[in-house]
Design an enzyme around this catalytic site. Sequence first.
Site, mmCIF file in Angstrom:
data_model
loop_
_atom_site.group_PDB
_atom_site.id
_atom_site.type_symbol
_atom_site.label_atom_id
_atom_site.label_comp_id
_atom_site.label_asym_id
_atom_site.label_seq_id
_atom_site.Cartn_x
_atom_site.Cartn_y
_atom_site.Cartn_z
ATOM 1 N N ARG A 110 0.819 -1.231 0.000
ATOM 2 C CA ARG A 110 0.000 0.000 0.000
ATOM 3 C C ARG A 110 0.847 1.273 0.000
ATOM 4 O O ARG A 110 0.417 2.324 0.458
ATOM 5 C CB ARG A 110 -0.979 0.020 1.179
ATOM 6 C CG ARG A 110 -1.948 -1.136 1.150
ATOM 7 C CD ARG A 110 -3.100 -0.924 2.108
ATOM 8 N NE ARG A 110 -4.007 -2.054 2.041
ATOM 9 C CZ ARG A 110 -3.901 -3.130 2.823
ATOM 10 N NH1 ARG A 110 -2.936 -3.213 3.712
ATOM 11 N NH2 ARG A 110 -4.753 -4.118 2.698
ATOM 12 N N LYS A 132 3.012 11.436 -11.040
ATOM 13 C CA LYS A 132 2.058 10.655 -11.845
ATOM 14 C C LYS A 132 2.702 9.316 -12.147
ATOM 15 O O LYS A 132 3.796 9.254 -12.704
ATOM 16 C CB LYS A 132 1.741 11.370 -13.158
ATOM 17 C CG LYS A 132 0.667 12.421 -13.039
ATOM 18 C CD LYS A 132 0.240 12.897 -14.407
ATOM 19 C CE LYS A 132 -0.802 13.969 -14.299
ATOM 20 N NZ LYS A 132 -1.131 14.550 -15.617
ATOM 21 N N GLU A 174 9.044 17.552 -25.638
ATOM 22 C CA GLU A 174 8.485 17.913 -24.326
ATOM 23 C C GLU A 174 9.055 19.265 -23.889
ATOM 24 O O GLU A 174 8.363 20.082 -23.287
ATOM 25 C CB GLU A 174 8.835 16.802 -23.335
ATOM 26 C CG GLU A 174 7.913 16.619 -22.177
ATOM 27 C CD GLU A 174 6.482 16.233 -22.543
ATOM 28 O OE1 GLU A 174 5.588 17.062 -22.274
ATOM 29 O OE2 GLU A 174 6.242 15.136 -23.063
ATOM 30 N N LYS A 202 7.743 22.877 -14.082
ATOM 31 C CA LYS A 202 6.842 21.767 -13.762
ATOM 32 C C LYS A 202 6.560 21.725 -12.260
ATOM 33 O O LYS A 202 5.413 21.520 -11.833
ATOM 34 C CB LYS A 202 7.428 20.436 -14.236
ATOM 35 C CG LYS A 202 6.544 19.271 -13.812
ATOM 36 C CD LYS A 202 6.502 18.138 -14.733
ATOM 37 C CE LYS A 202 5.402 17.171 -14.286
ATOM 38 N NZ LYS A 202 5.331 15.968 -15.051
ATOM 39 N N GLU A 212 -4.188 17.453 -10.210
ATOM 40 C CA GLU A 212 -4.821 17.888 -11.463
ATOM 41 C C GLU A 212 -6.340 17.991 -11.343
ATOM 42 O O GLU A 212 -7.090 17.537 -12.196
ATOM 43 C CB GLU A 212 -4.442 16.918 -12.601
ATOM 44 C CG GLU A 212 -4.579 17.535 -13.971
ATOM 45 C CD GLU A 212 -3.958 16.686 -15.063
ATOM 46 O OE1 GLU A 212 -2.794 16.275 -14.928
ATOM 47 O OE2 GLU A 212 -4.666 16.438 -16.046
ATOM 48 N N ARG A 228 -2.506 22.072 -13.175
ATOM 49 C CA ARG A 228 -1.568 21.092 -13.725
ATOM 50 C C ARG A 228 -1.960 20.591 -15.106
ATOM 51 O O ARG A 228 -1.106 20.166 -15.880
ATOM 52 C CB ARG A 228 -1.470 19.925 -12.736
ATOM 53 C CG ARG A 228 -0.498 18.874 -13.164
ATOM 54 C CD ARG A 228 -0.277 17.834 -12.097
ATOM 55 N NE ARG A 228 0.705 16.885 -12.574
ATOM 56 C CZ ARG A 228 1.383 16.050 -11.812
ATOM 57 N NH1 ARG A 228 1.168 16.027 -10.521
ATOM 58 N NH2 ARG A 228 2.266 15.214 -12.336
ATOM 59 N N ASN A 232 -0.319 19.429 -19.951
ATOM 60 C CA ASN A 232 -0.683 18.510 -21.039
ATOM 61 C C ASN A 232 -0.859 19.234 -22.365
ATOM 62 O O ASN A 232 -1.441 18.676 -23.302
ATOM 63 C CB ASN A 232 -1.971 17.755 -20.696
ATOM 64 C CG ASN A 232 -1.751 16.771 -19.578
ATOM 65 O OD1 ASN A 232 -0.682 16.167 -19.477
ATOM 66 N ND2 ASN A 232 -2.731 16.618 -18.717
ATOM 67 N N HIS A 235 -0.756 17.452 -25.703
ATOM 68 C CA HIS A 235 -0.759 16.013 -25.422
ATOM 69 C C HIS A 235 -2.032 15.293 -25.836
ATOM 70 O O HIS A 235 -2.028 14.075 -25.942
ATOM 71 C CB HIS A 235 -0.502 15.766 -23.937
ATOM 72 C CG HIS A 235 0.936 15.907 -23.552
ATOM 73 N ND1 HIS A 235 1.640 17.080 -23.712
ATOM 74 C CD2 HIS A 235 1.820 15.015 -23.028
ATOM 75 C CE1 HIS A 235 2.882 16.911 -23.295
ATOM 76 N NE2 HIS A 235 3.013 15.663 -22.873
ATOM 77 N N HIS A 239 -1.353 11.797 -27.430
ATOM 78 C CA HIS A 239 -1.775 10.518 -26.853
ATOM 79 C C HIS A 239 -2.673 9.763 -27.822
ATOM 80 O O HIS A 239 -2.621 8.532 -27.894
ATOM 81 C CB HIS A 239 -2.494 10.740 -25.520
ATOM 82 C CG HIS A 239 -1.562 11.097 -24.404
ATOM 83 N ND1 HIS A 239 -1.979 11.747 -23.270
ATOM 84 C CD2 HIS A 239 -0.234 10.909 -24.253
ATOM 85 C CE1 HIS A 239 -0.937 11.939 -22.463
ATOM 86 N NE2 HIS A 239 0.130 11.438 -23.052
ATOM 87 N N HIS A 251 7.090 9.801 -28.431
ATOM 88 C CA HIS A 251 6.145 10.626 -27.660
ATOM 89 C C HIS A 251 6.363 12.130 -27.891
ATOM 90 O O HIS A 251 5.433 12.865 -28.221
ATOM 91 C CB HIS A 251 6.257 10.299 -26.178
ATOM 92 C CG HIS A 251 5.403 11.168 -25.307
ATOM 93 N ND1 HIS A 251 4.031 11.064 -25.274
ATOM 94 C CD2 HIS A 251 5.723 12.188 -24.471
ATOM 95 C CE1 HIS A 251 3.547 11.971 -24.440
ATOM 96 N NE2 HIS A 251 4.554 12.674 -23.945
HETATM 97 N N1 GLY Z 1 3.040 15.217 -17.821
HETATM 98 C C1 GLY Z 1 2.070 16.069 -17.260
HETATM 99 C C2 GLY Z 1 2.003 15.978 -15.764
HETATM 100 O O1 GLY Z 1 2.838 15.381 -15.138
HETATM 101 O O2 GLY Z 1 1.078 16.518 -15.181
#
Ligand code: GLY
Length: 347
Positions: A110, A132, A174, A202, A212, A228, A232, A235, A239, A251
Amino acid sequence: MREVEVNLGQRSYPVLVGAGAVGALPRLVPPGARRAAVVTQADIGVGVETGLEQAVFHMADGEGAKTLATVEELCRAFARFGLSRADVVVGVGGGVVTDAAGFAAAVYHRGVAVVHVATSLLGQVDAAIGGKTGVNLAEGKNLVGAFWQPRAVVCDTDLLATLPPRERRSGLGEMAKYAFLGVPGLAGLDIEEAVARCVACKAAYVSQDERETAAMPGGGEVARSGGRALLNYGHTLAHAIETAGAYDLRHGEAVAVGLVFAARLARRLGRVDDDRVAEHEAVVAAYDLPSRLPRGVAHGQLVEVMGRDKKATGSGLTFVLDGPRGLEVVAGVEAREVTATLEEISG
Ligand code: GLY
């Protein structure tokens, strides 16, 4: 060496950026940890020294390895190694490794501590930072995962020297995104400075909106800024290209196409003018990245996949789009506007 803080109260952590930063690993593992499970891929070829009893666990190469089956294998291997709740997972690799190792760390017992050593440019400027974690399903990328912040991230810029050219280009895609998030002029900087500026940008977005949620209905005080989700930018299409099939775009290359697409869609919706579209084209061209869809991509399929994007919270399609107030999350975009924009960028 530079140190950038991701400011999250008790879960704050440092990101070390610079040549030889990986040497700091022993002081970044949690005090009291006895064992380290080092997760990497055979091709990465980066040995790390944690100062603990450590074992190396290889996952398969490629995005295809980011699966629940891999996470199960890793967790079973951790258990056989005797990894306890007080110990640490160390992810050594690009985004595929840090996403999967981070998710395994999030669910094993956990939740155990994880430290990431990002070996790719893409990992250093994006994937390894912000907590993430997750894996792909056949239905879409990163559809299963968790927010699980690392204890520290190492961005050793020496490791970038041996990156294959395509891998480096992918990271540049990126990096190009940050030009529209308030960090222009990265292309002219030395690599340590450029990576550190991306990390600081970031970190600021993550600190403001860790999970987010800002762009979701009732998103709270940062809702209007989009939080946040703005990371993206470019993206949604990227994606979809990746999910719809192997179109031989990495990517970051797909993100570059996605940035130009987003600018053109914003112009179609009257949010920006031609000059702003030209700026997007120029930034992408400065990194020698693609700005057009590869031939043979079925537009209908892209639209369908984009409709399932995680940002989508209501009817219509949802994108991060530029506009008079800067980048914003824009919901309810009609499919015919999207299809017409895809026509514009068809190769
Ligand atoms: N790659 C976008 C984020 O980490 O929120």
